[in-house]
Structures are given as C-alpha cells and as structure tokens.
Scaffold this active site. Structure first.
Site, PDB file in Angstrom:
ATOM      1  N   GLU A  75      -5.067  -4.638  10.793  1.00 13.73           N
ATOM      2  CA  GLU A  75      -4.006  -3.641  10.941  1.00 13.73           C
ATOM      3  C   GLU A  75      -4.239  -2.825  12.210  1.00 13.73           C
ATOM      4  O   GLU A  75      -4.997  -1.835  12.181  1.00 13.73           O
ATOM      5  CB  GLU A  75      -3.987  -2.690   9.742  1.00 13.73           C
ATOM      6  CG  GLU A  75      -3.755  -3.371   8.411  1.00 13.73           C
ATOM      7  CD  GLU A  75      -3.225  -2.384   7.377  1.00 13.73           C
ATOM      8  OE1 GLU A  75      -2.134  -2.620   6.869  1.00 13.73           O
ATOM      9  OE2 GLU A  75      -3.900  -1.378   7.111  1.00 13.73           O
ATOM     10  N   ASN A 115       0.863  -1.177   0.000  1.00 12.77           N
ATOM     11  CA  ASN A 115       0.000   0.000   0.000  1.00 12.77           C
ATOM     12  C   ASN A 115       0.901   1.230   0.000  1.00 12.77           C
ATOM     13  O   ASN A 115       1.503   1.564   1.015  1.00 12.77           O
ATOM     14  CB  ASN A 115      -0.896  -0.028   1.255  1.00 12.77           C
ATOM     15  CG  ASN A 115      -1.785   1.194   1.356  1.00 12.77           C
ATOM     16  OD1 ASN A 115      -1.836   2.016   0.432  1.00 12.77           O
ATOM     17  ND2 ASN A 115      -2.483   1.327   2.472  1.00 12.77           N
ATOM     18  N   HIS A 130      -9.617   1.133   5.259  1.00 12.38           N
ATOM     19  CA  HIS A 130      -8.315   1.398   5.887  1.00 12.38           C
ATOM     20  C   HIS A 130      -8.498   2.420   7.017  1.00 12.38           C
ATOM     21  O   HIS A 130      -9.251   3.381   6.895  1.00 12.38           O
ATOM     22  CB  HIS A 130      -7.318   1.917   4.846  1.00 12.38           C
ATOM     23  CG  HIS A 130      -5.910   1.859   5.360  1.00 12.38           C
ATOM     24  ND1 HIS A 130      -5.420   2.760   6.271  1.00 12.38           N
ATOM     25  CD2 HIS A 130      -4.903   0.980   5.113  1.00 12.38           C
ATOM     26  CE1 HIS A 130      -4.164   2.441   6.562  1.00 12.38           C
ATOM     27  NE2 HIS A 130      -3.828   1.370   5.878  1.00 12.38           N
ATOM     28  N   SER A 187       3.782  -2.069  10.391  1.00 11.31           N
ATOM     29  CA  SER A 187       5.239  -2.151  10.546  1.00 11.31           C
ATOM     30  C   SER A 187       5.818  -3.522  10.176  1.00 11.31           C
ATOM     31  O   SER A 187       6.815  -3.954  10.755  1.00 11.31           O
ATOM     32  CB  SER A 187       5.670  -1.752  11.964  1.00 11.31           C
ATOM     33  OG  SER A 187       5.276  -0.418  12.224  1.00 11.31           O
ATOM     34  N   GLU A 239      -6.721   4.784   8.008  1.00 12.36           N
ATOM     35  CA  GLU A 239      -6.416   6.176   7.670  1.00 12.36           C
ATOM     36  C   GLU A 239      -7.630   6.847   7.035  1.00 12.36           C
ATOM     37  O   GLU A 239      -7.870   8.032   7.243  1.00 12.36           O
ATOM     38  CB  GLU A 239      -5.174   6.236   6.767  1.00 12.36           C
ATOM     39  CG  GLU A 239      -3.916   6.019   7.593  1.00 12.36           C
ATOM     40  CD  GLU A 239      -2.766   5.402   6.852  1.00 12.36           C
ATOM     41  OE1 GLU A 239      -2.780   5.361   5.619  1.00 12.36           O
ATOM     42  OE2 GLU A 239      -1.820   4.948   7.533  1.00 12.36           O
ATOM     43  N   LYS A 260       0.033   4.264  -0.220  1.00  9.43           N
ATOM     44  CA  LYS A 260      -0.621   5.434   0.388  1.00  9.43           C
ATOM     45  C   LYS A 260      -0.368   6.661  -0.495  1.00  9.43           C
ATOM     46  O   LYS A 260      -0.464   6.543  -1.714  1.00  9.43           O
ATOM     47  CB  LYS A 260      -0.152   5.611   1.832  1.00  9.43           C
ATOM     48  CG  LYS A 260      -0.309   4.315   2.645  1.00  9.43           C
ATOM     49  CD  LYS A 260      -0.029   4.463   4.089  1.00  9.43           C
ATOM     50  CE  LYS A 260      -0.232   3.124   4.797  1.00  9.43           C
ATOM     51  NZ  LYS A 260      -0.041   3.181   6.233  1.00  9.43           N
ATOM     52  N   GLY A 290       2.913   2.414  10.706  1.00 16.11           N
ATOM     53  CA  GLY A 290       3.864   3.512  10.496  1.00 16.11           C
ATOM     54  C   GLY A 290       4.655   3.892  11.730  1.00 16.11           C
ATOM     55  O   GLY A 290       5.307   4.927  11.771  1.00 16.11           O
TER      56      GLY A 290
HETATM   57  P1  13P Z   1       3.168   0.406   7.684  1.00 22.14           P
HETATM   58  O1  13P Z   1       3.698  -0.842   7.065  1.00 22.14           O
HETATM   59  O2  13P Z   1       3.881   1.660   7.224  1.00 22.14           O
HETATM   60  O3  13P Z   1       3.065   0.309   9.166  1.00 22.14           O
HETATM   61  O4  13P Z   1       1.662   0.609   7.131  1.00 22.14           O
HETATM   62  C1  13P Z   1       0.781  -0.460   7.215  1.00 22.14           C
HETATM   63  C2  13P Z   1      -0.454  -0.105   6.483  1.00 22.14           C
HETATM   64  O5  13P Z   1      -1.204   0.758   6.897  1.00 22.14           O
HETATM   65  C3  13P Z   1      -0.719  -0.800   5.223  1.00 22.14           C
HETATM   66  O6  13P Z   1      -1.999  -0.550   4.766  1.00 22.14           O
END
Ligand code: 13P
Length: 232
Positions: free
Chosen positions: A157, A6, A88, A193, A90, A8, A163
């Site tokens: 997640e 992803n 997601h 992560s 976010e 983002k 992150g």
């Molecule tokens: P990270 O791998 O940066 O922690 O992000 C995970 C994520 O949100 C994937 O959708």
C-alpha cells in the site's frame, strides 16, 4: 482473488451489522475462489454468519494484561477472530509503531497461528527517488518478519495512494509486485485508492492476488461491485 475491506475508524456496531447483511446478500453469487475479508473497528466485532472472514485491524501482542486502550488475544478469542492486519502505514505513521514493534506483533500472532495481512508501503519522497529506493524501503519493512510464514498475505500500500483518490499506476504496481515476488511467495494484495472504476485494471496485473480497500469498501454495494467487477 482476495478482496479485503479495511473500515479503519468508520462504521458502528449497528452499521457493520447492516453492511454485512447487505454484503452477504450481494455476494451470494460470487465464485468460491473469491475470498472476502472484512476488518471492522474493534467495537463492531461480533459473531456474524456469511461467506467472508472477519478480522481485526490491530491488537496488542499479549493474551491480556495492563495495556490501556488495547485489546489482546482474550478479546479476539471471544469472537473467534483468527485474522489480523499488521504494519498498516497509518499505525506506523500516526501511532508511531516501529518496525521492532510491528515485528513483535507479527511473531506473537504467528505463534498463535493467525492469518496475517502484513502491510508495507513507501512514502511519496521514496517513490520519487526511484525504483531502487522503493525496493530498499519495502524490503526494510520485512525486517524481523518471517516471510515464509504459511499464513502470510502481504499488502503493498503506497502511502501516497491511500485515501487520495490517486491509485498507483499499473506499471508501478506491476514492477513493485514483481520485486516483492522475489522475496515472498505469499499472496500479494495492492491497496491505495482501489475502487470500482480501477478494479478490473488492477486485478489484471501480474502478481496481484487481491486488493485491500479502504474508502471504497465502506459501502457494501460498492464493495460488492468491486468483487464482481474484477472479472478475474
Ligand atoms: P483507500 O482505499 O481509502 O485508499 O485505503 C487503502 C488502505 O489503506 C487499506 O488498508
């Protein structure tokens, strides 16, 4: 095992092209049961060739219409996109997507036959409240979702692991996935992560069928090293 990247709000059209060229070269020798998904930003969607599935991070549940700033089915069809991330954290947290809206998107793209990677995850205060609180929180994120949909993939997640460089522990992932397994029979991904250093450990956990990777997926060589490093 599924390896989903992803991006983002990272990478451009040009850098995505370079990324996919490098990745394709690196994964030419991967085993066929290792499935790779790439979710670039919408501006980088295109007709790419390679042993991976290109998906979209988000879309509006409509063919087309007056939805300023959004893309709909018509824009996805131009690039033959048939896979979407929905729910997601976010989007839930930063963009205020309610469970109702998430469920509406799910129903729309399910009706269109899309493969859906449906994301769920709890905030830190819920994790700190204990396993029962986590279960209740995650199960509530299935409200309005057809968990029996045959093209469903679920991604767990935990928000506090995204992150942050702090992945959930093996025990936390194992017990959460075991709980989720009682509700869904679809593949279960872990995200938060995941990186080349912990992929082998994560891949070995029961009921982990893959990973959804953010930061560590942004570099094609690093992401490819996860695919080979999982040793599953
Ligand atoms: P990270 O791998 O940066 O922690 O992000 C995970 C994520 O949100 C994937 O959708």
């Amino acid at each position: 095992m599924i390896f989903a990247a992803n991006f983002k709000t990272n990478h451009t059209r040009n850098s995505t092209k370079r990324y996919l060229d490098t990745l394709s070269e690196k994964i030419a020798a991967k085993k066929s049961e290792e499935k790779v998904y790439i979710f670039p930003p919408a501006t980088a969607l295109g007709h790419y060739q390679g042993d991976f599935t290109l998906g979209v991070q988000n879309a509006y549940p409509a063919q087309n219409g007056a939805f300023t700033g959004e893309i709909g089915l018509e824009q996805l069809e131009e690039f033959a996109i048939r896979t979407i991330l929905i729910g997601h954290s976010e989007r839930r947290e930063l963009l205020g997507e309610s469970q109702e809206k998430v469920a509406e998107k799910f129903a729309f793209f399910k009706a269109e036959g899309f493969e859906i990677i449906y994301c769920i995850g709890e905030p830190l205060e819920v994790r700190q409240a204990g396993d029962e609180a986590v279960s209740a929180y995650l199960l509530a994120q299935f409200e309005g979702i057809d968990t029996a949909y045959e093209k469903l993939i679920v991604a767990y997640e935990p928000i506090w692991a995204i992150g942050t460089g702090r992945s959930a522990t093996t025990e936390e992932i194992a017990s959460t996935h075991q709980t989720l397994r009682k509700t869904v029979s679809s593949p279960l991904l872990y995200g938060g992560s995941a990186n080349p250093d912990n992929i082998q450990e994560i891949a070995a956990i029961e009921n982990v069928d893959g990973v959804l990777v953010g930061s560590a997926s942004l570099d094609a060589e690093k992401f490819a090293s996860m695919i080979f490093g999982a040793k599953c």
